[in-house]
Design an enzyme around this catalytic site. Structure first.
Site, PDB file in Angstrom:
ATOM      1  CD  GLU A 149      -3.217  -1.333   2.017  1.00  0.00           C
ATOM      2  OE1 GLU A 149      -3.005  -0.678   3.414  1.00  0.00           O
ATOM      3  OE2 GLU A 149      -4.067  -1.390   1.733  1.00  0.00           O
ATOM      4  CD  GLU A 314      -4.388  -6.277   2.228  1.00  0.00           C
ATOM      5  OE1 GLU A 314      -5.083  -5.396   2.871  1.00  0.00           O
ATOM      6  OE2 GLU A 314      -3.140  -5.942   1.899  1.00  0.00           O
TER       7      GLU A 314
HETATM    8  C1  GAL Z   1      -4.367  -2.666   4.470  1.00  0.00           C
HETATM    9  C2  GAL Z   1      -2.959  -3.244   5.085  1.00  0.00           C
HETATM   10  C3  GAL Z   1      -3.409  -4.120   5.184  1.00  0.00           C
HETATM   11  C4  GAL Z   1      -3.708  -4.265   6.555  1.00  0.00           C
HETATM   12  C5  GAL Z   1      -4.680  -4.262   6.371  1.00  0.00           C
HETATM   13  C6  GAL Z   1      -6.521  -4.194   8.228  1.00  0.00           C
HETATM   14  O1  GAL Z   1      -4.885  -0.987   4.411  1.00  0.00           O
HETATM   15  O2  GAL Z   1      -2.989  -4.060   3.727  1.00  0.00           O
HETATM   16  O3  GAL Z   1      -1.839  -5.125   5.316  1.00  0.00           O
HETATM   17  O4  GAL Z   1      -3.708  -3.397   7.520  1.00  0.00           O
HETATM   18  O5  GAL Z   1      -5.951  -2.880   5.622  1.00  0.00           O
HETATM   19  O6  GAL Z   1      -6.062  -2.921   8.159  1.00  0.00           O
END
Ligand code: GAL
Length: 680
Positions: A149, A314
């Site tokens: 990110e 994700e």
């Molecule tokens: C995303 C990040 C993950 C985890 C997730 C939940 O932004 O890439 O590592 O932190 O959010 O908070």
């Protein structure tokens, strides 16, 4: 195997370093049994490869990858640069990012580094080189994620290295201080620079009113820094990766030209989709936006504008929560499926859930994955299993493209200008929100169309109508491109506040709308934000009434152009609000206000592009409608975001891909229900 256009694939984010090794095999087997064929690993695990400076030990991930290979799991391996180790930042504090006052962000959270520290770049290049050369040949590794990110947590950088690098960026851009002084308009408030050492990234100023031309360049600089950090890594990985393996990163974040980053460093973009934010304690109370989780389709459309077919690295699979903030409930039954299908509807062929099991330690103990802390079978796991079953039947649509005839033009100079400029920003936010909502409610699929340096008229030609609402900054090249588009038969809806700034963000002395005057046949005679005591302002467009919003420009039609709409209120009553101009084979409109949902609906209807699938399906407002197409086959997605069952009417028969049955007529979608119909 991912994004090869042959099937849809599920994945999960897995953290071998969070669990005893004795749990690995069982986890891998269970994931595979659920239908999870790919895992992403290692993005925060620098220490597991370089525990001390210059000491490399590959054994931890080798043991894990051996097991993944034995079990048949595929792996996306990450570079770990989002979390520099404690030994690194303690020894080299210049690697740390700082706030605007220069206070360093210390070890203990993540993304506390800056992109410009020479030593951090060197150590990042080295860990990338070591990881890629060692792990890329492994048969189970199918692709690479760079960092994690990029520009998340913060998209501002004020370390000493950033001040220095900003100076170099400006020297390369402007050559001389005279040029810099001209571009930044430093004659105003006696800001003239006489030595490069006087130039800094923005620092604290009274009333936070730092020179806007400087801030615009600073945003461009952050983007440049982030891109070059990603390119540094991608060039290294490219030397070692197996043919066919991919390089990606997960976004999208601010002050970053994601399009250019992808073009120069990545095979495709992936996105992290967390629609459950819409139901978070913080947002829900103050959020009057009716779109809620449906709003994530806006982000997915942005990703699609970078990579027409993309991945979700994700995908939400549980309740949100850090131990300090971001609380949101568990997805209701059906919502994991809904949000997965939302991603797929917009072009995702790979969907990876965050995360396999909820972490028992650290900041994210409440950010839930598929499983809770124990590995107990649960509702969310059953839902993922069911999604996998559904995707088997949907495989044929892999590689298909989202269909849209309407485009919303965007470009980074204007996005960033709207962030620093209060007049511009307000219009932009209002119109973008209205446009998205109106397009959703009328079931009018649309694309974001980014103007880049090398955008061709052919890329625009596929759109019947293009909107370019408030492009304050306009270049001659862009204006020519828009002229070509209209000349060749396109419909462009420009205005308001188009073209009043040059590339430096300075206002032009041309008569407005500047470079668009000829194309739109428009002259802006007067302009004003709508006064707070004016009340509602309406525009009469050939008998149809639409609400103006935020701003009015009094427009005059050039010879050959036509005043199609006039204002009905205040002292500008009777003045032109909408000009229509035939230009070549097409038509350019200039609209003098910002958009409301009703105004956009009127435009879509009158320009003949609203609800293009109305002859195929009558869908209720609660549903999003999307269509992906491949080799002449059309796949219709219906997504019900509401907790109530709703009915749609299929006016043409199709195959319900979840059940294999031919369907026509009434189609019921349960609470948060989805359907994918292959039209016949
Ligand atoms: C995303 C990040 C993950 C985890 C997730 C939940 O932004 O890439 O590592 O932190 O959010 O908070």
């Amino acid at each position: 195997m991912i994004l090869k256009g042959d099937r849809l694939i599920l994945g999960a984010c897995y953290y071998p370093e969070h669990w005893p090794e004795s749990m690995w095999r069982e986890d891998l087997r269970r994931m595979l049994d659920t239908g999870i064929e790919v895992i992403r690993i290692a993005e925060f695990a620098w220490n597991k490869i370089e525990p001390r400076e210059g000491v490399f030990d590959y054994s931890f991930f080798d043991r894990f990858l051996d097991m993944a290979e034995e079990e048949g799991m595929k792996v996306i391996f990450c570079t770990p640069t989002a979390t520099p180790p404690a030994w690194l930042t303690e020894k080299y504090p210049e690697a740390l990012n700082a706030d605007i006052d220069g206070t360093l962000f210390y070890h203990g959270a993540r993304r506390h580094y800056n992109y410009n520290s020479p030593i951090y770049r060197e150590l990042s290049a080295r860990i990338t080189e070591k990881s890629a050369s060692h792990y890329a040949p492994r048969p189970c590794v199918i692709g690479w994620q760079i960092d994690n990110e990029v520009n998340c947590e913060t998209d501002f950088f004020y370390s000493e290295s950033d001040h220095n690098a900003f100076r170099v960026f400006l020297q390369e851009k402007y050559g001389t201080l005279d040029e810099l002084n001209r571009a930044w308009g430093t004659a105003f408030w006696n800001q003239t620079y006489t030595d490069w050492q006087e130039v800094h990234a923005p620092r604290k100023t009274y009333t936070n009113s730092t020179n806007p031309h400087e801030v615009l360049d600073y945003y461009r600089f952050i983007s440049h820094s982030a891109r070059s950090f990603v390119k540094l890594q991608s060039d290294i990985i490219a030397k070692y990766k197996k043919p066919g393996d991919f390089i990606t990163t997960n976004g999208l974040f601010g002050h970053l030209d994601n399009h250019r980053m992808t073009a120069e460093s990545l095979d495709f973009m992936t996105y992290d989709s967390y629609p459950n934010f819409a139901y978070s304690q913080e947002l829900y109370a103050g959020d009057s936006d009716v779109m809620k989780d449906r709003k994530w389709s806006r982000n997915l459309s942005e990703v699609r504008s970078i990579s027409p077919v993309f991945g979700i690295m994700e995908q939400q699979s549980g309740a949100n929560g850090w131990n300090s903030r971001m609380e949101a409930p568990s997805p209701r039954p059906g919502q994991i499926t809904l949000w997965t299908m939302q991603s797929i509807a917009h072009g995702a062929d790979y969907v990876s859930y965050f995360r396999w099991r909820t972490c028992t330690m650290g900041t994210e103990i409440y950010w839930h994955g598929i499983l809770d802390y124990s590995s107990r079978e649960n509702r969310r796991l059953r839902e993922v299993r069911d999604i996998h079953r559904k995707l088997q039947a949907l495989g044929g649509l892999a590689g298909s493209r989202y269909q849209a005839r309407v485009g919303m033009i965007r470009d980074y100079d204007n996005i960033w200008d709207a962030q620093l400029d209060i007049w511009h920003g307000r219009l932009e936010r209002q119109s973008q929100k209205a446009f998205f909502e109106a397009a959703q409610l009328t079931h009018t699929p649309f694309d974001y169309v980014y103007l880049r340096e090398d955008t061709t008229p052919e890329e625009l030609a596929g759109y019947t109508v293009l909107f370019y609402p408030h492009a304050a900054i306009l270049t001659e090249k862009q204006a020519k491109l828009l002229e070509r588009y209209v000349e060749n038969g396109g419909i462009l809806v420009a205005g308001c506040r188009n073209g009043y700034k040059n590339i430096d963000g300075q206002c032009v002395r041309d008569e407005l709308p500047g470079l668009l005057s000829g194309l739109t046949g428009t002259a802006v005679a007067e302009y004003t934000p709508i006064a707070p005591d004016t009340g509602a302002v309406f525009i009469n467009w050939d008998g149809d009434r639409l609400p103006a919003s935020e701003y009015v420009e009094e427009l005059e039609a050039a010879p050959g152009a036509r005043t199609a709409g006039v204002y009905e209120q205040d002292y500008y009553q009777g003045s032109g609000a909408l000009i229509e101009n035939r230009f070549g084979k097409g038509t350019a409109y200039y609209y003098g206000s910002a958009y409301t949902v009703d105004a956009v609906k009127t435009f879509l209807k009158k320009l003949g592009v609203a609800s293009p699938w109305a002859g195929v399906v009558q869908a209720p407002q609660e549903c999003e409608l999307a269509v992906r197409e491949k080799d002449g086959r059309q796949y219709l997605f219906l997504l019900n975001y509401s907790p109530k069952a709703v009915g749609a009417q299929l006016l043409r028969p199709g195959k319900n891909l979840y059940t294999g049955e031919t369907v026509s007529g009434s189609l019921e979608l349960g609470p948060y229900g989805t359907a994918v119909i292959e039209l016949t």
